[in-house]
Every structure is written in structure tokens, then in C-alpha cells.
Scaffold this motif. Structure first.
Motif, PDB file in Angstrom:
ATOM      1  N   GLU A  37      18.990 -50.373  49.281  1.00 26.46           N
ATOM      2  CA  GLU A  37      19.762 -49.336  48.597  1.00 26.46           C
ATOM      3  C   GLU A  37      21.203 -49.740  48.341  1.00 26.46           C
ATOM      4  N   ASN A  38      21.676 -50.781  49.018  1.00 22.65           N
ATOM      5  CA  ASN A  38      23.062 -51.191  48.868  1.00 22.65           C
ATOM      6  C   ASN A  38      23.267 -52.248  47.787  1.00 22.65           C
ATOM      7  N   VAL A  39      22.190 -52.688  47.153  1.00 25.47           N
ATOM      8  CA  VAL A  39      22.327 -53.576  45.992  1.00 25.47           C
ATOM      9  C   VAL A  39      22.894 -52.738  44.846  1.00 25.47           C
ATOM     10  N   PRO A  40      23.911 -53.215  44.129  1.00 27.67           N
ATOM     11  CA  PRO A  40      24.520 -52.417  43.057  1.00 27.67           C
ATOM     12  C   PRO A  40      23.511 -51.978  41.996  1.00 27.67           C
ATOM     13  N   ALA A  41      23.717 -50.769  41.487  1.00 31.68           N
ATOM     14  CA  ALA A  41      22.806 -50.192  40.492  1.00 31.68           C
ATOM     15  C   ALA A  41      22.599 -51.077  39.261  1.00 31.68           C
ATOM     16  N   PRO A  42      23.650 -51.720  38.699  1.00 31.28           N
ATOM     17  CA  PRO A  42      23.410 -52.555  37.513  1.00 31.28           C
ATOM     18  C   PRO A  42      22.428 -53.699  37.769  1.00 31.28           C
ATOM     19  N   VAL A  43      22.438 -54.226  38.990  1.00 29.50           N
ATOM     20  CA  VAL A  43      21.529 -55.329  39.338  1.00 29.50           C
ATOM     21  C   VAL A  43      20.087 -54.829  39.347  1.00 29.50           C
ATOM     22  N   LEU A  44      19.854 -53.713  40.045  1.00 26.43           N
ATOM     23  CA  LEU A  44      18.499 -53.160  40.130  1.00 26.43           C
ATOM     24  C   LEU A  44      18.004 -52.711  38.751  1.00 26.43           C
ATOM     25  N   GLY A  45      18.907 -52.144  37.970  1.00 29.91           N
ATOM     26  CA  GLY A  45      18.536 -51.697  36.623  1.00 29.91           C
ATOM     27  C   GLY A  45      18.164 -52.852  35.715  1.00 29.91           C
ATOM     28  N   TRP A  46      18.737 -54.017  35.942  1.00 29.98           N
ATOM     29  CA  TRP A  46      18.417 -55.215  35.152  1.00 29.98           C
ATOM     30  C   TRP A  46      17.068 -55.793  35.575  1.00 29.98           C
ATOM     31  N   PHE A  47      16.784 -55.760  36.868  1.00 35.10           N
ATOM     32  CA  PHE A  47      15.542 -56.346  37.371  1.00 35.10           C
ATOM     33  C   PHE A  47      14.308 -55.520  37.009  1.00 35.10           C
ATOM     34  N   LEU A  48      14.431 -54.199  36.954  1.00 35.50           N
ATOM     35  CA  LEU A  48      13.242 -53.360  36.755  1.00 35.50           C
ATOM     36  C   LEU A  48      12.486 -53.686  35.464  1.00 35.50           C
ATOM     37  N   PRO A  49      13.125 -53.743  34.299  1.00 36.65           N
ATOM     38  CA  PRO A  49      12.365 -54.113  33.088  1.00 36.65           C
ATOM     39  C   PRO A  49      11.784 -55.520  33.174  1.00 36.65           C
ATOM     40  N   LEU A  50      12.494 -56.431  33.855  1.00 35.02           N
ATOM     41  CA  LEU A  50      11.998 -57.806  33.994  1.00 35.02           C
ATOM     42  C   LEU A  50      10.701 -57.858  34.797  1.00 35.02           C
ATOM     43  N   LEU A  51      10.612 -57.006  35.820  1.00 33.23           N
ATOM     44  CA  LEU A  51       9.489 -57.068  36.766  1.00 33.23           C
ATOM     45  C   LEU A  51       8.515 -55.906  36.595  1.00 33.23           C
ATOM     46  N   ARG A  52       8.599 -55.218  35.476  1.00 37.47           N
ATOM     47  CA  ARG A  52       7.806 -54.001  35.273  1.00 37.47           C
ATOM     48  C   ARG A  52       6.302 -54.254  35.359  1.00 37.47           C
ATOM     49  N   ALA A  53       5.849 -55.475  35.027  1.00 34.11           N
ATOM     50  CA  ALA A  53       4.415 -55.769  35.019  1.00 34.11           C
ATOM     51  C   ALA A  53       3.880 -56.121  36.416  1.00 34.11           C
ATOM     52  N   LYS A  54       4.776 -56.320  37.368  1.00 35.39           N
ATOM     53  CA  LYS A  54       4.372 -56.657  38.740  1.00 35.39           C
ATOM     54  C   LYS A  54       4.496 -55.405  39.589  1.00 35.39           C
ATOM     55  N   ASP A  55       3.370 -54.746  39.786  1.00 35.67           N
ATOM     56  CA  ASP A  55       3.384 -53.435  40.434  1.00 35.67           C
ATOM     57  C   ASP A  55       4.086 -53.427  41.791  1.00 35.67           C
ATOM     58  N   ALA A  56       3.879 -54.449  42.603  1.00 36.12           N
ATOM     59  CA  ALA A  56       4.477 -54.468  43.946  1.00 36.12           C
ATOM     60  C   ALA A  56       5.999 -54.442  43.861  1.00 36.12           C
ATOM     61  N   TYR A  57       6.551 -55.191  42.920  1.00 39.15           N
ATOM     62  CA  TYR A  57       7.994 -55.248  42.756  1.00 39.15           C
ATOM     63  C   TYR A  57       8.514 -54.004  42.035  1.00 39.15           C
TER      64      TYR A  57
END
Length: 386
Positions: A91-111
Motif C-alpha cells: 500500500e505504500n508504493v506511490p499511486a502513479p506507479v501502481l496505476g502504470w503497472f495495472l494496464p501492463l499486467l491486466r492479462a495476468k490475473d494473479a498480478y
């Protein structure tokens, strides 16, 4: 109390987070002024960084002046290994970082699941993947009631997702309608309105109550009338006359849950002071997670013995909030703080504060006892020397 660090000279141009997030000896790997091979090492995830730090480094390197470094960092992120996946739930990872990773990893359900469940991940990123994510992720998104009410595009996009089951959409829309969300452009929401309120609701929807914008405007007008416009810093807000305060309280009570959450997220300090006491867990949770909340407000909540349990949990689990020594001390004096958390905090106290806590009758007995033992243990060597 924003969790997004400010850009510093050591961060790449345009990057919304700072290289100061990383350990001092690792910042050279994201510094645009450092040799390209050093930056490329980080872009290939070849430097010894903790999972959360590696996610931040890869994000920062996508702003690197060298195209090769940028492309390599993006490829490494898209092919993220399990070694660094734990950072996705931090939860302490900055929001812009997590927001960037989500579309990148959207096809990997675990992530994708880790990211969607992480409350720091921006609602906008969750809404983006809601339109075409897998059935499993759609289910997880739909079950997050706070996100659903806080960001209407999540509902809109879920309703266009061919992978989302009709049962899920019915449940999400029924809940949203009961909470006061009105989306005239979403057929499923109109159907839900009829299910919840009856056929007559299609023609004449129930009164949703005051909107967040209306209440916020009233608060701003009161502040302007007193000649003390409210600042969003640590200073005191302008006092509201009692009659107006009663009127506002009554109007806020008539607001729908969805509008209260919107006000909690986007409103000012005075609005949050009303809503942090709300009996609905989603509302007071929205207050403590507001990007505009100040350290003083968090301190007040940490000191409040009647604060919602979920609000307290968010405060003591946040590294950002507990960086403040005052907040940590307030939590230790709150009888609702779990003993295991309190013991962890005791180890970080100054000796004088530890002694004070061991004698403070307001401190929970179990925690006071542990503090006493810690003080006695620290004094043992001194007694032997005498």
C-alpha cells in the motif's frame, strides 16, 4: 496527507515521483545524470532492490532521457517476475506507479488481483481495465464497494465488459442505486432502479438528497463570510456558526452514501470533519484515504477512542502516516490499538516517552506493562554499574 512524493532534481524529467524513495546507494541507477550502463542495469532488474523499490525504479526509468533505457524498463515491467510481485500489494508504493503497472499486467490475473485489491491503486486505472478484464478480476472489482461508489466509470465500464456475469452486474448496480448513484446512460442501472424502487422510479427517481458539490459550496461560502477562508494545511479551519453547523449536519445526514464518499474524497477539511464521524464504514474510510487529508486530521483520528476500527487500521498500517512521531504516540494511547502493533511501535520510542507511557494511566494496561518491562530492562546495566 498526500502519499505521492514531490519530484526532486534527482528524478527524471516529468516523473511524478522522487528518486528519494529508493535507498541512497541505489539512486544512481535512476539518476539521468548517471552513466547509461548503471541505469540500464536497473531497467533490466539487475540491481538488488526490494520489490516495492524495484517497481518504483522501473516506473522512474520510463521517463529516462535514453530511449533504450525507457524501452527496456517497460519490457521488464510487462514481464515482471514473481521475485518482485510482492510490491504490487504494498500500500505504500506511490499511486502513479501502481496505476502504470495495472494496464501492463491486466492479462495476468494473479498480478492484476494484487493491484486491484491494493487500495493505493488509482480508481482511474481500475476503471480502465474494468471494461475487458477477466471474470475473476471483474468479480473482485465489483466487490470493492468503496471504489464502485467513489468512481462512477468503474460501474460504466464493468457494465460493458462481456466477461462480467449478469449476476455480478445486477448486484453492483443494485448496491449503487441503493447508495444513491444515478447513471442515466447505463441501462443496467436503470433496470436496477426499477428493481430497487419499483416501476414508478423510472419516471420519477427518489430524491437523492444534497450533492457533494452543493455542500462544498455552502462550506466555502461560510468560510468566506467569516473572513477566514479555510486552508488545506495544518492550520485551524474557520469556525462555523452553531446554527449553520446544525443546518449543515442535517443536510449532510440526508446525503446519499455515494455523495458522502465524493465529498469525503474531494471536499475540504471542514467537510471531512463532519464525515469522519459517519456511521457508515465506507464513508469514514473514504475520509482517511482522501488525498487531501492533513497530518493534523490523521492525528485527531489516531487519538479518537471512538474512531471507526477500519480507520484506525488504515492509520497504523500506513508507513506514510506513522512516519509522524506524534501520530505514533497518539496511537499508543488509543485503547483500541492492537497490542501486537503497539509493541512494534514501542521499540521506536525515545527513552523519555517510553517512561512516560509506562506511567500513563490512560495507556492500555497490557501495553503499559510491556513499556514498564522495557524501561526496567534498559535500566538493568546502569544498576549493575552502581
Amino acid at each position: 496527507m498526500s502519499t505521492a512524493p514531490q519530484t526532486t532534481p534527482s528524478a527524471a524529467g516529468g516523473c511524478p515521483i522522487s528518486a528519494e524513495l529508493l535507498p541512497p546507494n541505489m539512486r544512481k541507477h535512476v539518476d539521468p545524470a548517471a552513466p547509461a550502463p548503471l541505469r540500464m542495469m536497473a531497467a533490466k532488474s539487475l540491481v538488488p532492490l526490494a520489490p516495492a523499490d524495484m517497481l518504483c525504479a522501473l516506473f522512474m526509468l520510463t521517463f529516462d532521457p535514453d530511449e533504450g533505457v525507457r524501452e527496456t524498463a517497460s519490457k521488464t515491467a510487462a514481464a515482471l517476475t514473481d521475485r518482485f510481485s510482492a510490491g504490487l500489494r504494498d500500500e505504500n508504493v506511490p499511486a502513479p506507479v501502481l496505476g502504470w503497472f495495472l494496464p501492463l499486467l491486466r492479462a495476468k490475473d494473479a498480478y492484476a488481483e494484487m493491484l486491484v485489491l491494493n487500495p493505493t491503486t488509482p480508481d482511474e486505472a481500475v476503471a480502465e481495465i474494468a471494461r475487458d478484464c477477466s471474470p475473476k478480476i471483474a468479480e473482485i472489482i465489483g466487490q470493492n464497494q468503496l471504489r464502485v461508489l467513489r468512481h462512477e466509470n468503474i460501474i460504466r465500464n464493468l457494465c460493458t465488459n462481456p466477461n462480467a456475469s449478469p449476476a455480478l452486474l445486477d448486484n453492483v448496480c443494485d448496491f449503487a442505486v441503493r447508495s444513491g448513484v444515478a447513471l442515466a446512460d447505463v441501462p443496467q442501472m436503470q433496470a436496477a432502479r426499477v428493481r430497487v424502487f419499483g416501476p414508478q422510479a423510472a419516471a420519477a427517481p427518489p430524491d437523492p438528497g444534497p450533492t457533494a458539490e452543493e455542500i462544498l459550496k455552502e462550506l466555502q461560502e461560510v468560510a468566506a463570510a467569516t473572513g477566514k477562508p479555510e486552508a488545506e494545511g495544518e492550520g485551524e479551519a474557520a469556525p462555523i456558526p452553531e446554527a449553520k453547523k446544525l443546518s449543515l449536519t442535517q443536510r449532510i445526514m440526508k446525503m446519499s452514501i455515494a455523495q458522502k464518499i465524493k465529498l469525503a474524497t474531494l471536499g475540504n477539511k471542514e467537510a471531512r470533519s463532519f464525515l469522519i464521524r459517519d456511521t457508515n464504514k465506507l464513508v469514514c474510510t473514504a475520509v482517511i484515504r482522501s488525498p487531501r487529508i492533513t497530518e493534523g486530521e490523521v492525528l485527531n483520528s489516531a487519538s479518537n477512542k471512538a474512531v471507526n476500527e477500519e480507520v484506525l487500521r488504515i492509520i497504523y498500517n500506513s508507513r506514510e502516516f506513522t512516519k509522524s512521531y506524534k501520530i505514533k504516540m497518539a496511537l499508543l494511547k488509543n485503547p483500541r490499538l492492537p497490542l501486537s502493533v503497539g509493541m512494534k511501535f514501542l521499540n521506536t520510542l525515545r527513552e523519555n516517552d517510553l517512561k512516560d507511557l509506562s506511567r500513563d494511566k490512560n495507556v492500555p494496561a497490557a501495553l503499559q506493562g510491556v513499556a514498564k518491562k522495557m524501561v526496567e530492562k534498559k535500566n538493568e546495566p546502569k544498576k549493575e554499574e552502581k
